[in-house]
Write an enzyme that holds these catalytic residues in place. Structure first.
Site, PDB file in Angstrom:
ATOM      1  N   TYR A  75     -21.780 -19.758 -13.877  1.00 22.66           N
ATOM      2  CA  TYR A  75     -21.610 -19.683 -12.423  1.00 22.66           C
ATOM      3  C   TYR A  75     -20.444 -20.546 -11.966  1.00 22.66           C
ATOM      4  O   TYR A  75     -19.657 -20.157 -11.104  1.00 22.66           O
ATOM      5  CB  TYR A  75     -22.891 -20.108 -11.691  1.00 22.66           C
ATOM      6  CG  TYR A  75     -22.793 -19.826 -10.215  1.00 22.66           C
ATOM      7  CD1 TYR A  75     -23.147 -18.581  -9.713  1.00 22.66           C
ATOM      8  CD2 TYR A  75     -22.309 -20.789  -9.333  1.00 22.66           C
ATOM      9  CE1 TYR A  75     -23.019 -18.280  -8.367  1.00 22.66           C
ATOM     10  CE2 TYR A  75     -22.179 -20.506  -7.980  1.00 22.66           C
ATOM     11  CZ  TYR A  75     -22.536 -19.259  -7.499  1.00 22.66           C
ATOM     12  OH  TYR A  75     -22.399 -18.977  -6.163  1.00 22.66           O
ATOM     13  N   PHE A 127       1.463  -3.859   6.098  1.00 21.72           N
ATOM     14  CA  PHE A 127       0.587  -3.145   5.171  1.00 21.72           C
ATOM     15  C   PHE A 127      -0.786  -3.061   5.831  1.00 21.72           C
ATOM     16  O   PHE A 127      -1.212  -3.998   6.522  1.00 21.72           O
ATOM     17  CB  PHE A 127       0.505  -3.824   3.803  1.00 21.72           C
ATOM     18  CG  PHE A 127      -0.337  -3.010   2.853  1.00 21.72           C
ATOM     19  CD1 PHE A 127       0.164  -1.833   2.323  1.00 21.72           C
ATOM     20  CD2 PHE A 127      -1.636  -3.379   2.550  1.00 21.72           C
ATOM     21  CE1 PHE A 127      -0.624  -1.035   1.495  1.00 21.72           C
ATOM     22  CE2 PHE A 127      -2.425  -2.584   1.725  1.00 21.72           C
ATOM     23  CZ  PHE A 127      -1.920  -1.416   1.189  1.00 21.72           C
ATOM     24  N   THR A 128      -1.483  -1.944   5.606  1.00 21.99           N
ATOM     25  CA  THR A 128      -2.721  -1.645   6.333  1.00 21.99           C
ATOM     26  C   THR A 128      -3.713  -2.813   6.356  1.00 21.99           C
ATOM     27  O   THR A 128      -4.062  -3.316   7.428  1.00 21.99           O
ATOM     28  CB  THR A 128      -3.399  -0.402   5.722  1.00 21.99           C
ATOM     29  OG1 THR A 128      -3.493  -0.603   4.314  1.00 21.99           O
ATOM     30  CG2 THR A 128      -2.593   0.850   5.987  1.00 21.99           C
ATOM     31  N   ASP A 218       3.422 -11.532   0.056  1.00 25.63           N
ATOM     32  CA  ASP A 218       2.502 -10.544  -0.510  1.00 25.63           C
ATOM     33  C   ASP A 218       3.084 -10.211  -1.880  1.00 25.63           C
ATOM     34  O   ASP A 218       4.050  -9.454  -1.992  1.00 25.63           O
ATOM     35  CB  ASP A 218       2.401  -9.302   0.383  1.00 25.63           C
ATOM     36  CG  ASP A 218       1.416  -8.278  -0.182  1.00 25.63           C
ATOM     37  OD1 ASP A 218       1.127  -8.323  -1.396  1.00 25.63           O
ATOM     38  OD2 ASP A 218       0.941  -7.417   0.582  1.00 25.63           O
ATOM     39  N   LYS A 261      -2.533  -3.946  -8.914  1.00 26.45           N
ATOM     40  CA  LYS A 261      -1.215  -3.291  -9.016  1.00 26.45           C
ATOM     41  C   LYS A 261      -0.461  -3.915 -10.201  1.00 26.45           C
ATOM     42  O   LYS A 261      -0.752  -3.595 -11.337  1.00 26.45           O
ATOM     43  CB  LYS A 261      -0.440  -3.449  -7.709  1.00 26.45           C
ATOM     44  CG  LYS A 261      -1.270  -3.349  -6.428  1.00 26.45           C
ATOM     45  CD  LYS A 261      -1.810  -1.964  -6.116  1.00 26.45           C
ATOM     46  CE  LYS A 261      -2.830  -1.946  -4.985  1.00 26.45           C
ATOM     47  NZ  LYS A 261      -2.458  -2.494  -3.714  1.00 26.45           N
ATOM     48  N   ARG A 385       1.196  11.427   3.087  1.00 26.15           N
ATOM     49  CA  ARG A 385       1.594  10.296   3.930  1.00 26.15           C
ATOM     50  C   ARG A 385       2.447  10.878   5.054  1.00 26.15           C
ATOM     51  O   ARG A 385       3.669  10.897   4.975  1.00 26.15           O
ATOM     52  CB  ARG A 385       2.384   9.248   3.140  1.00 26.15           C
ATOM     53  CG  ARG A 385       1.483   8.326   2.312  1.00 26.15           C
ATOM     54  CD  ARG A 385       0.844   7.244   3.175  1.00 26.15           C
ATOM     55  NE  ARG A 385      -0.608   7.386   3.282  1.00 26.15           N
ATOM     56  CZ  ARG A 385      -1.484   6.411   3.085  1.00 26.15           C
ATOM     57  NH1 ARG A 385      -1.094   5.228   2.714  1.00 26.15           N
ATOM     58  NH2 ARG A 385      -2.767   6.612   3.277  1.00 26.15           N
ATOM     59  N   PHE A 452      -7.418  10.567   7.383  1.00 24.12           N
ATOM     60  CA  PHE A 452      -6.861  11.184   6.168  1.00 24.12           C
ATOM     61  C   PHE A 452      -7.828  11.155   4.989  1.00 24.12           C
ATOM     62  O   PHE A 452      -7.782  12.006   4.112  1.00 24.12           O
ATOM     63  CB  PHE A 452      -5.537  10.523   5.779  1.00 24.12           C
ATOM     64  CG  PHE A 452      -5.601   9.041   5.542  1.00 24.12           C
ATOM     65  CD1 PHE A 452      -5.472   8.150   6.595  1.00 24.12           C
ATOM     66  CD2 PHE A 452      -5.782   8.542   4.256  1.00 24.12           C
ATOM     67  CE1 PHE A 452      -5.545   6.782   6.378  1.00 24.12           C
ATOM     68  CE2 PHE A 452      -5.836   7.179   4.025  1.00 24.12           C
ATOM     69  CZ  PHE A 452      -5.730   6.302   5.094  1.00 24.12           C
TER      70      PHE A 452
HETATM   71  C1  LIG Z   1      -3.069  -2.757  -2.297  1.00 26.56           C
HETATM   72  C2  LIG Z   1      -2.296  -3.707  -1.482  1.00 26.56           C
HETATM   73  C3  LIG Z   1      -2.909  -4.749  -0.770  1.00 26.56           C
HETATM   74  C4  LIG Z   1      -4.413  -4.904  -0.689  1.00 26.56           C
HETATM   75  O1  LIG Z   1      -4.956  -5.164  -1.917  1.00 26.56           O
HETATM   76  P1  LIG Z   1      -6.413  -4.605  -2.352  1.00 26.56           P
HETATM   77  O2  LIG Z   1      -6.540  -5.098  -3.750  1.00 26.56           O
HETATM   78  O3  LIG Z   1      -6.358  -3.106  -2.253  1.00 26.56           O
HETATM   79  O4  LIG Z   1      -7.415  -5.210  -1.437  1.00 26.56           O
HETATM   80  C5  LIG Z   1      -2.091  -5.624  -0.073  1.00 26.56           C
HETATM   81  N1  LIG Z   1      -0.758  -5.478  -0.045  1.00 26.56           N
HETATM   82  C6  LIG Z   1      -0.136  -4.477  -0.705  1.00 26.56           C
HETATM   83  C7  LIG Z   1       1.352  -4.366  -0.648  1.00 26.56           C
HETATM   84  C8  LIG Z   1      -0.873  -3.556  -1.436  1.00 26.56           C
HETATM   85  O5  LIG Z   1      -0.249  -2.549  -2.067  1.00 26.56           O
END
Ligand SMILES: *Cc1c(COP(=O)(O)O)cnc(C)c1O
Length: 461
Positions: A75, A127-128, A218, A261, A385, A452
């Site tokens: 843990y 970014f979303t 990011d 990623k 998109r 979408f």
């Molecule tokens: C995917 C992504 C995120 C968010 O990450 P998650 O692992 O999906 O929560 C943030 N910034 C960028 C540029 C991304 O491509």
């Protein structure tokens, strides 16, 4: 250089395979109909080549799988946490690490800590999930990316750059004390995986320093970004990817990271910081939202796979082949005269559906129709998109009509071979030669939020 003339070829061989179901056109007609012409609603089992996203869809190496067996599921104080901490310090250069279940977990923490209601956050295109967490913390996001990023025909080598004049004007307008940080992404996903240059980041850092504003990176695709810097920025051609990554991070105070990623894993992320006070607060908040600060919602084995993923992701051979595969597809499509967004990005090739299907009006959903046709043609899954993703205007209730109407072909890392890429190119070519016969769609079901994902369509007669 002789090497440059050779193919990008995969720097690995295949040890374990996942069999794919080969479908007939008849099967696909049925599957697409059941999915309401929306590729998000297809079952993965009905897909041959899945180019929906590069998020969490990577193939792990034997070294990573071996690491999974070394998971220390204690843990508290798991050995895998300390290994991950050491790799983040070594390759990203930050002092302190908070693991999170994925990227948005890190975005949630940093937004909560640094943003006060009424604050403004400047960034290179939103970014979303990043923007949503900034807004939920009471902030307002302002896009200060260079204008070229919004133009699909501009071939600027660093379309992810921040416009320093826009940033300075914003500082003058709202006041430095109301901007907790600049949110800088490398690469910029929504601009098509476009990079930011070291020169630009250095200048952003200098301007922010003058005003006492932090810079948060990011770093989700910062390794792909480093590859573009190596290939496009003056004086960087002989530097290692690891070296460029370190310099990139050195101009920032911390980063949020989606390991799904760049880092070659299926789940995982982190928040990394240089400032002890911010770290202390983040470490404390993690306990509320993610888990104890030495696992942050991840199993020990997941942290180990991500730590090992960092080591592999910065290898030149890996990243050359990674971006090389995307470029290979993009270059072949370009040579065939098929309209795509340029320059070709790091993780995806975007078909320009507006130019591909000029006979369709935008409210006949050309990109959605093109993605559906690509699936029918060959079982390849892509993502819309365009107008469907853009949603509706909150005031008028009409569709938003975005400038870009695109189909995204996104490449998972180390998953598909060059022969798969060739099938993709051949399929797009076949669609292009019968493009006049492709008809538009009618939306027959529209969900209230993020339509979408779940909207349903049928072909226009
Ligand atoms: C995917 C992504 C995120 C968010 O990450 P998650 O692992 O999906 O929560 C943030 N910034 C960028 C540029 C991304 O491509």
């Amino acid at each position: 250089m002789q090497e440059q003339k050779r193919s990008w070829a995969e720097p690995y061989k295949i040890k374990s395979v996942e069999l794919l179901k080969m479908t007939t056109r008849e099967d696909r007609v049925r599957a697409l109909h059941e999915a309401g012409y929306n590729t998000f609603l297809l079952k993965s089992d009905d897909v041959y080549i899945d180019l929906l996203t590069d998020s969490g869809t990577n193939a792990m190496s034997e070294y990573q799988w071996a690491g999974m067996m070394m998971g220390d599921e204690a843990y508290a104080g798991s050995r895998n946490y300390y290994n991950l901490e050491q790799k983040v310090q070594k390759y990203y250069g930050y002092k302190y690490l908070v693991p999170t279940h994925q990227g948005r977990g890190a975005e949630h923490l940093i937004s909560k800590i640094l943003i006060r209601p009424g604050n403004t956050i400047a960034g290179n295109m939103y970014f979303t999930t990043t923007r949503l967490h900034q807004e939920l913390a009471g902030g307002t996001f302002v896009d200060v990316i260079i204008d070229e990023a919004h133009d699909s025909t501009s071939t600027h080598p660093f379309k992810g750059n921040i416009d320093l004049k826009k940033l300075e004007a914003l500082i003058n307008k709202v006041g430095a004390k109301n901007i907790p940080y600049v949110s800088a992404a490398a690469t910029v996903n929504l601009a098509g995986g476009q990079p930011i240059s070291l020169e630009n980041l250095r200048a952003v850092r200098a301007l922010c320093k003058q005003h006492g504003i932090k810079v948060i990176l990011d770093a989700t695709r910062a390794i792909e970004n480093a590859w573009f810097i190596k290939n496009r920025e003056k004086g960087c051609e002989n530097r290692s990817i690891a070296d460029i990554l370190l310099e990139t991070c050195s101009y920032t105070d911390g980063c949020t990271m989606s390991g799904k990623k760049d880092l070659l894993v299926n789940i995982g992320g982190f928040l990394a910081l240089n400032d002890w006070d911010v770290f202390e607060e983040a470490r404390n908040l993690t306990v509320v939202y993610e888990g104890l600060h030495t696992y942050g919602g991840l199993a020990g084995r997941d942290m180990e796979a991500m730590a090992r993923g960092i080591e592999e992701a910065v290898q030149e051979d890996h990243i050359r082949a990674r971006v090389g595969q995307v470029e290979y597809v993009g270059e072949r499509l370009k040579k065939l005269g098929i309209p795509i967004v340029l320059p070709i990005g790091g993780h995806a090739v975007f078909l320009d559906a507006r130019k591909f299907l000029p006979h369709l009006k935008q409210d006949q959903f050309p990109a959605q129709a093109l993605a559906a046709e690509l699936y029918l043609e060959s079982g390849i899954r892509a993502m819309e998109r365009g107008i469907v993703s853009a949603g509706r205007n909150k005031e008028t209730g009409d569709h938003n009509y975005p400038k870009l109407e695109l189909v995204r072909l996104t490449f998972p890392r180390r998953v598909y071979t060059q022969a798969h890429c060739d099938v993709l190119v051949e399929s797009v070519e076949a669609l292009y030669s019968r493009r006049n016969k492709i008809t538009g769609l009618k939306m027959i079901y529209e969900p209230k939020y993020l339509r979408f994902f779940q909207a349903r369509f049928e072909p226009l007669k």
